[in-house]
Design a protein around this motif. Structure first.
Motif, PDB file in Angstrom:
ATOM      1  N   TYR A  74       0.837  -1.212   0.000  1.00  0.00           N
ATOM      2  CA  TYR A  74       0.000   0.000   0.000  1.00  0.00           C
ATOM      3  C   TYR A  74       0.869   1.257   0.000  1.00  0.00           C
ATOM      4  O   TYR A  74       0.645   2.188  -0.792  1.00  0.00           O
ATOM      5  CB  TYR A  74      -0.889  -0.063   1.237  1.00  0.00           C
ATOM      6  CG  TYR A  74      -1.708   1.165   1.576  1.00  0.00           C
ATOM      7  CD1 TYR A  74      -2.940   1.385   0.989  1.00  0.00           C
ATOM      8  CD2 TYR A  74      -1.261   2.072   2.537  1.00  0.00           C
ATOM      9  CE1 TYR A  74      -3.720   2.479   1.336  1.00  0.00           C
ATOM     10  CE2 TYR A  74      -2.027   3.172   2.882  1.00  0.00           C
ATOM     11  CZ  TYR A  74      -3.253   3.370   2.282  1.00  0.00           C
ATOM     12  OH  TYR A  74      -4.006   4.451   2.638  1.00  0.00           O
ATOM     13  N   TYR A  75       1.873   1.285   0.868  1.00  0.00           N
ATOM     14  CA  TYR A  75       2.730   2.471   0.948  1.00  0.00           C
ATOM     15  C   TYR A  75       3.609   2.612  -0.292  1.00  0.00           C
ATOM     16  O   TYR A  75       3.908   3.722  -0.731  1.00  0.00           O
ATOM     17  CB  TYR A  75       3.571   2.431   2.229  1.00  0.00           C
ATOM     18  CG  TYR A  75       2.743   2.559   3.488  1.00  0.00           C
ATOM     19  CD1 TYR A  75       1.799   3.570   3.625  1.00  0.00           C
ATOM     20  CD2 TYR A  75       2.881   1.660   4.549  1.00  0.00           C
ATOM     21  CE1 TYR A  75       1.013   3.685   4.765  1.00  0.00           C
ATOM     22  CE2 TYR A  75       2.093   1.769   5.699  1.00  0.00           C
ATOM     23  CZ  TYR A  75       1.166   2.781   5.796  1.00  0.00           C
ATOM     24  OH  TYR A  75       0.388   2.884   6.922  1.00  0.00           O
ATOM     25  N   ALA A  76       3.995   1.480  -0.889  1.00  0.00           N
ATOM     26  CA  ALA A  76       4.776   1.540  -2.128  1.00  0.00           C
ATOM     27  C   ALA A  76       3.944   2.146  -3.251  1.00  0.00           C
ATOM     28  O   ALA A  76       4.421   2.975  -4.034  1.00  0.00           O
ATOM     29  CB  ALA A  76       5.256   0.146  -2.518  1.00  0.00           C
ATOM     30  N   ASP A 111      -4.585   9.643   4.350  1.00  0.00           N
ATOM     31  CA  ASP A 111      -3.435   9.484   5.244  1.00  0.00           C
ATOM     32  C   ASP A 111      -2.356  10.511   4.911  1.00  0.00           C
ATOM     33  O   ASP A 111      -1.419  10.214   4.164  1.00  0.00           O
ATOM     34  CB  ASP A 111      -2.831   8.075   5.091  1.00  0.00           C
ATOM     35  CG  ASP A 111      -3.701   6.979   5.658  1.00  0.00           C
ATOM     36  OD1 ASP A 111      -4.526   7.273   6.530  1.00  0.00           O
ATOM     37  OD2 ASP A 111      -3.549   5.819   5.219  1.00  0.00           O
ATOM     38  N   PRO A 112      -2.451  11.727   5.445  1.00  0.00           N
ATOM     39  CA  PRO A 112      -1.466  12.748   5.062  1.00  0.00           C
ATOM     40  C   PRO A 112      -0.030  12.369   5.390  1.00  0.00           C
ATOM     41  O   PRO A 112       0.894  12.719   4.644  1.00  0.00           O
ATOM     42  CB  PRO A 112      -1.922  13.985   5.841  1.00  0.00           C
ATOM     43  CG  PRO A 112      -2.820  13.490   6.914  1.00  0.00           C
ATOM     44  CD  PRO A 112      -3.470  12.263   6.375  1.00  0.00           C
ATOM     45  N   GLN A 113       0.181  11.641   6.497  1.00  0.00           N
ATOM     46  CA  GLN A 113       1.556  11.297   6.881  1.00  0.00           C
ATOM     47  C   GLN A 113       2.247  10.427   5.839  1.00  0.00           C
ATOM     48  O   GLN A 113       3.463  10.484   5.687  1.00  0.00           O
ATOM     49  CB  GLN A 113       1.552  10.602   8.244  1.00  0.00           C
ATOM     50  CG  GLN A 113       1.221  11.537   9.397  1.00  0.00           C
ATOM     51  CD  GLN A 113       0.745  10.776  10.622  1.00  0.00           C
ATOM     52  OE1 GLN A 113      -0.295  10.121  10.590  1.00  0.00           O
ATOM     53  NE2 GLN A 113       1.483  10.857  11.708  1.00  0.00           N
ATOM     54  N   THR A 114       1.475   9.629   5.118  1.00  0.00           N
ATOM     55  CA  THR A 114       2.037   8.809   4.047  1.00  0.00           C
ATOM     56  C   THR A 114       2.670   9.688   2.978  1.00  0.00           C
ATOM     57  O   THR A 114       3.609   9.265   2.292  1.00  0.00           O
ATOM     58  CB  THR A 114       0.924   7.936   3.414  1.00  0.00           C
ATOM     59  OG1 THR A 114       0.420   7.047   4.411  1.00  0.00           O
ATOM     60  CG2 THR A 114       1.432   7.118   2.246  1.00  0.00           C
ATOM     61  N   HIS A 115       2.187  10.901   2.863  1.00  0.00           N
ATOM     62  CA  HIS A 115       2.645  11.801   1.809  1.00  0.00           C
ATOM     63  C   HIS A 115       3.583  12.889   2.339  1.00  0.00           C
ATOM     64  O   HIS A 115       4.620  13.165   1.722  1.00  0.00           O
ATOM     65  CB  HIS A 115       1.438  12.418   1.116  1.00  0.00           C
ATOM     66  CG  HIS A 115       0.390  11.406   0.785  1.00  0.00           C
ATOM     67  ND1 HIS A 115       0.616  10.362  -0.087  1.00  0.00           N
ATOM     68  CD2 HIS A 115      -0.876  11.229   1.254  1.00  0.00           C
ATOM     69  CE1 HIS A 115      -0.457   9.590  -0.155  1.00  0.00           C
ATOM     70  NE2 HIS A 115      -1.377  10.106   0.646  1.00  0.00           N
TER      71      HIS A 115
END
Length: 348
Positions: A74-76, A111-115
């Motif tokens: 997901y994060y990739a 998820d703002p922290q992901t970005h």
């Protein structure tokens, strides 16, 4: 409507009814709607190198053993999201699918922290999503709200930092949530930041009782003071909690295909959705991360009802009505959606 008529609806009409009925989606991670084809298109547009040679190879990697194995991919996938236009395109692709599934209202997790941890400004993320929400309302007739989620595998300090970045945009989102890996990250870890969000008048929700125990649901209610529980299927491990959830009408945003894909249940036939409904809980059906878990809203309804024969037209109507009841909109809009729901069922 006269709900006694629901039992007279033939079972062979159920699939068409599930697809036609209006519904709200309350548990959708917008980054989790990023299909492999769009991931590759955005990667090409932004010059991002992916660790997969093709769309097929990426999709083949969607064989998850648990929540963490999903989150790694997901994060990739999120790494291709760099510009406002990327967030707009991602959300509009979701809204097009939601429209096809007769979703009339969606409350999107982001998820703002992901970005922001990748150097993407908070404003880039939320402005792209807001523009998509406005376009969906104008062009598709779908209303939408945004819920900002804190990543629970990160610290509460990091959540506070994200909240500070979000405050200049306070008018663009209606609530906060808590997602990412449950194990080892109990709700109380975020007690102070949720208290601050409550002071700010934000709606509060949290993932609990998916991989985490039933106790996490109780803590989310008692410590974080959340209004909705995302997932919540493990509440059945605590009969007193089940009674409380029913008595207080605490909504559970259940995600059946996700639960099976992440091995919470071995098969859909093992799912406890019918039990939760029979126990009087305010259960809703949602798609969670549909690009990764095999289906959007209607697919979740169709596969769940096919696997659980105790679910029929009455339960379908109840699930859709629950989704409106649990949404963060005014009563007038809820009433209008319920009237449309009754109209669709009466026309069968």
């Amino acid at each position: 409507m006269n709900t006694t008529n629901l039992d007279a609806i033939p079972r062979d009409r159920l699939p068409a009814l599930l697809q036609a009925m209006p519904k709200a989606e309350l548990h959708i991670h917008i980054e989790g709607s990023l299909e492999p084809e769009l991931i590759f298109a955005l990667a090409k547009r932004n010059g991002v190198s992916l660790p997969y040679p093709s769309v097929e190879a990426l999709r083949a990697a969607y064989a998850f053993t648990d929540l963490q194995s999903f989150l790694d991919i997901y994060y990739a996938g999120a790494s291709v999201l760099l510009k406002e236009e990327d967030f707009f395109d991602m959300a509009m692709a979701y809204f097009q699918r939601a429209k096809a599934d007769n979703v009339v209202h969606a409350e999107l997790f982001f998820d703002p922290q992901t970005h922001t941890d990748r150097g993407v400004p908070f404003a880039t993320v939320i402005d792209g999503l807001v523009r998509a929400c406005e376009t969906a309302q104008r062009e598709l007739g779908i209303s939408a709200l945004l819920i900002m989620c804190f990543l629970r595998h990160l610290s509460e300090e990091a959540a506070f930092e994200t909240l500070e970045q979000a405050l200049p945009h306070r008018d663009k989102f209606v609530g906060v949530g808590l997602d990412s890996g449950e194990r080892g990250n109990p709700p109380e870890k975020f007690a102070r930041v949720f208290a601050r969000c409550r002071e700010l008048g934000l709606h509060l929700v949290a993932h609990a009782g998916e991989e985490g125990p039933a106790a996490y649901i109780s803590t989310a209610l008692d410590v974080l003071k959340v209004e909705r529980i995302d997932h919540g299927v493990r509440c059945v491990e605590d009969p007193a909690l089940v009674k409380r959830l029913a008595a207080e009408r605490v909504p559970l945003t259940v995600c059946p295909l996700s639960n099976v894909k992440l091995c919470v249940y071995g098969t859909m036939a093992d799912h406890n959705l019918a039990t939760l409904l029979a126990d009087g809980l305010c259960v809703t059906v949602n798609s969670d991360d549909p690009a990764y878990f095999g289906g959007y809203m209607n697919q979740n309804f169709l596969e769940t009802f096919a696997a659980l024969p105790q679910l029929g037209p009455r339960e379908a109507h109840q699930l859709a009505a629950n989704s409106f009841e649990a949404s963060f909109v005014d009563e007038a809009r809820k009433q209008a959606w319920r009237a449309e729901l009754d109209r669709v069922f009466a026309a069968v």
